[in-house]
Write a protein that holds these residues in place. Sequence first.
Motif, PDB file in Angstrom:
ATOM      1  N   GLY A  86      30.458  34.173  26.012  1.00 42.04           N
ATOM      2  CA  GLY A  86      29.095  34.549  26.377  1.00 42.04           C
ATOM      3  C   GLY A  86      29.074  35.746  27.304  1.00 42.04           C
ATOM      4  O   GLY A  86      28.197  36.614  27.208  1.00 42.04           O
ATOM      5  N   GLY A  87      30.058  35.815  28.218  1.00 43.04           N
ATOM      6  CA  GLY A  87      30.151  36.959  29.104  1.00 43.04           C
ATOM      7  C   GLY A  87      30.437  38.250  28.363  1.00 43.04           C
ATOM      8  O   GLY A  87      29.884  39.313  28.689  1.00 43.04           O
ATOM      9  N   MET A  88      31.295  38.180  27.354  1.00 38.86           N
ATOM     10  CA  MET A  88      31.564  39.357  26.533  1.00 38.86           C
ATOM     11  C   MET A  88      30.275  39.904  25.933  1.00 38.86           C
ATOM     12  O   MET A  88      30.026  41.112  25.940  1.00 38.86           O
ATOM     13  N   ILE A  89      29.455  39.003  25.432  1.00 39.77           N
ATOM     14  CA  ILE A  89      28.196  39.417  24.785  1.00 39.77           C
ATOM     15  C   ILE A  89      27.243  40.027  25.806  1.00 39.77           C
ATOM     16  O   ILE A  89      26.609  41.060  25.556  1.00 39.77           O
ATOM     17  N   ALA A  90      27.164  39.402  26.994  1.00 40.56           N
ATOM     18  CA  ALA A  90      26.290  39.936  28.040  1.00 40.56           C
ATOM     19  C   ALA A  90      26.773  41.303  28.517  1.00 40.56           C
ATOM     20  O   ALA A  90      25.975  42.244  28.668  1.00 40.56           O
ATOM     21  N   GLY A  91      28.080  41.415  28.754  1.00 39.11           N
ATOM     22  CA  GLY A  91      28.626  42.670  29.268  1.00 39.11           C
ATOM     23  C   GLY A  91      28.438  43.833  28.319  1.00 39.11           C
ATOM     24  O   GLY A  91      28.260  44.977  28.749  1.00 39.11           O
ATOM     25  N   ALA A  92      28.456  43.555  27.023  1.00 40.00           N
ATOM     26  CA  ALA A  92      28.302  44.615  26.029  1.00 40.00           C
ATOM     27  C   ALA A  92      26.846  45.008  25.818  1.00 40.00           C
ATOM     28  O   ALA A  92      26.577  46.060  25.223  1.00 40.00           O
ATOM     29  N   ASN A  93      25.900  44.201  26.314  1.00 44.21           N
ATOM     30  CA  ASN A  93      24.484  44.464  26.034  1.00 44.21           C
ATOM     31  C   ASN A  93      23.670  44.836  27.264  1.00 44.21           C
ATOM     32  O   ASN A  93      22.471  45.100  27.148  1.00 44.21           O
ATOM     33  N   THR A  94      24.296  44.844  28.444  1.00 46.46           N
ATOM     34  CA  THR A  94      23.571  45.282  29.626  1.00 46.46           C
ATOM     35  C   THR A  94      23.580  46.804  29.724  1.00 46.46           C
ATOM     36  O   THR A  94      24.600  47.439  29.438  1.00 46.46           O
ATOM     37  N   THR A  95      22.460  47.355  30.133  1.00 52.78           N
ATOM     38  CA  THR A  95      22.411  48.791  30.421  1.00 52.78           C
ATOM     39  C   THR A  95      22.318  49.032  31.925  1.00 52.78           C
ATOM     40  O   THR A  95      22.693  50.098  32.406  1.00 52.78           O
ATOM     41  N   SER A  96      21.848  48.037  32.663  1.00 53.94           N
ATOM     42  CA  SER A  96      21.773  48.152  34.121  1.00 53.94           C
ATOM     43  C   SER A  96      23.088  47.782  34.794  1.00 53.94           C
ATOM     44  O   SER A  96      23.288  48.052  35.980  1.00 53.94           O
ATOM     45  N   ASN A  97      23.984  47.136  34.034  1.00 51.08           N
ATOM     46  CA  ASN A  97      25.252  46.607  34.543  1.00 51.08           C
ATOM     47  C   ASN A  97      25.057  45.498  35.575  1.00 51.08           C
ATOM     48  O   ASN A  97      25.975  45.186  36.350  1.00 51.08           O
ATOM     49  N   VAL A  98      23.872  44.886  35.568  1.00 46.54           N
ATOM     50  CA  VAL A  98      23.584  43.749  36.431  1.00 46.54           C
ATOM     51  C   VAL A  98      23.233  42.560  35.555  1.00 46.54           C
ATOM     52  O   VAL A  98      22.317  42.630  34.726  1.00 46.54           O
ATOM     53  N   ILE A  99      23.974  41.466  35.731  1.00 46.36           N
ATOM     54  CA  ILE A  99      23.747  40.246  34.959  1.00 46.36           C
ATOM     55  C   ILE A  99      23.322  39.146  35.932  1.00 46.36           C
ATOM     56  O   ILE A  99      23.914  38.991  37.000  1.00 46.36           O
ATOM     57  N   GLY A 100      22.291  38.393  35.570  1.00 47.61           N
ATOM     58  CA  GLY A 100      21.787  37.329  36.427  1.00 47.61           C
ATOM     59  C   GLY A 100      22.251  35.961  35.957  1.00 47.61           C
ATOM     60  O   GLY A 100      22.319  35.698  34.748  1.00 47.61           O
ATOM     61  N   TYR A 101      22.557  35.094  36.906  1.00 47.73           N
ATOM     62  CA  TYR A 101      23.106  33.768  36.590  1.00 47.73           C
ATOM     63  C   TYR A 101      22.373  32.719  37.424  1.00 47.73           C
ATOM     64  O   TYR A 101      22.445  32.729  38.647  1.00 47.73           O
ATOM     65  N   VAL A 102      21.659  31.805  36.762  1.00 47.98           N
ATOM     66  CA  VAL A 102      20.969  30.712  37.440  1.00 47.98           C
ATOM     67  C   VAL A 102      21.883  29.499  37.397  1.00 47.98           C
ATOM     68  O   VAL A 102      22.242  29.019  36.319  1.00 47.98           O
TER      69      VAL A 102
END
Length: 357
Positions: free
Chosen positions: A139-155
């Motif tokens: 899941g992280g691979m998918i998130a990292g490849a699709n962010t443009t802000s390079n900021v990922i949020g985790y609840v």
Amino acid sequence: MFKKVLMLPFVAAALALSPAAVAEDKMKVGFVYVSPIGDAGWTYQHDLGRLALEKALGDKITTSYVESVPEGADAERVINGLAGKGHQLIFTTSFGYMEPTLKAAKRHSKVTFEHATGYKTSPNMGNYSPRFYEGRYLGGMIAGANTTSNVIGYVAAFPIPEVIRGINAFTLGAQSVNPDISVKVIWVNSWYDPGKEREAAETLISQGADVVTHHTDSPAIVQAAQERGKYAVAYHSDMRQFGEDAQLAAVIHQWENFYINRVQEVLDGKWESSSVWQGIKDGMVDVVLNENKLKQDLISQVQQKRADISNGNFHPFQGPVKKQDGSMAVAENAVLSDGDLATMNYYVMGVEGQVPQ
């Protein structure tokens, strides 16, 4: 494609047991759920496992469940109540049920208990958990490849090793395709609180996250991402119905085979107390991809990494892995042991903030 409230007194909860009429010659199997079954999430996936169990062994067993049971004293009353009503095998499906289950196991020595995501056992109590972190890495691979802000949020729910492990694996997976990412975490201190979950997701989005994920039970994060035009990686189950445009993928847990196998062992008199920790190879963890939203080269990367994890050629915590403070957590060419995974209490480099104490 690849394949976890209202406080209910036990008297009221007992009325929720299904089915009402039980044939005396069938073994009674009970389930205790921490949140409503609903249409997605942790409890929903467990209930799919219960239904598969009924389908597979329905001529030999009958099942019942109590949903929305708070962790603590209420859980202990519900578990003891199921045992007192003749259930011969009881599955308790939340980390906070560990001590109540252990107490019930000591009190009801002729009943078999299985507890999800804990670490304690007794002669008539086993435990079981998915290797969540394997799916989290993908899941992280998918998130990292699709962010443009390079900021990922985790609840996140509670700061226990299971959840911390997931944050770290997700971060490592994202860094494997995008070394510039950072992960912001908000702790809601609840497994299931849609209001808090949504508020946390919206706060993370306001802080620059354009991809969000969660270790909580409701689809609120996916819904928030859909409404704000951002992306989400769902958890526990496929939540695409709550955010078709937002959900890139879902890390899912599948309980069917485990429940069928353990119940059959009890029926055959072969059950023994054990700690079961299964992952992608065993079918307890997987990832569902929304292929319409993903580039083909990323799909191929994820598919290959999934295969490597399954066949043992790759481990999400394969060194070198550094802690947040820059010290070495896993040396190069080494792999973190199960013991160290089970007690993880630190963030890896790339996660912002501090682990709550």
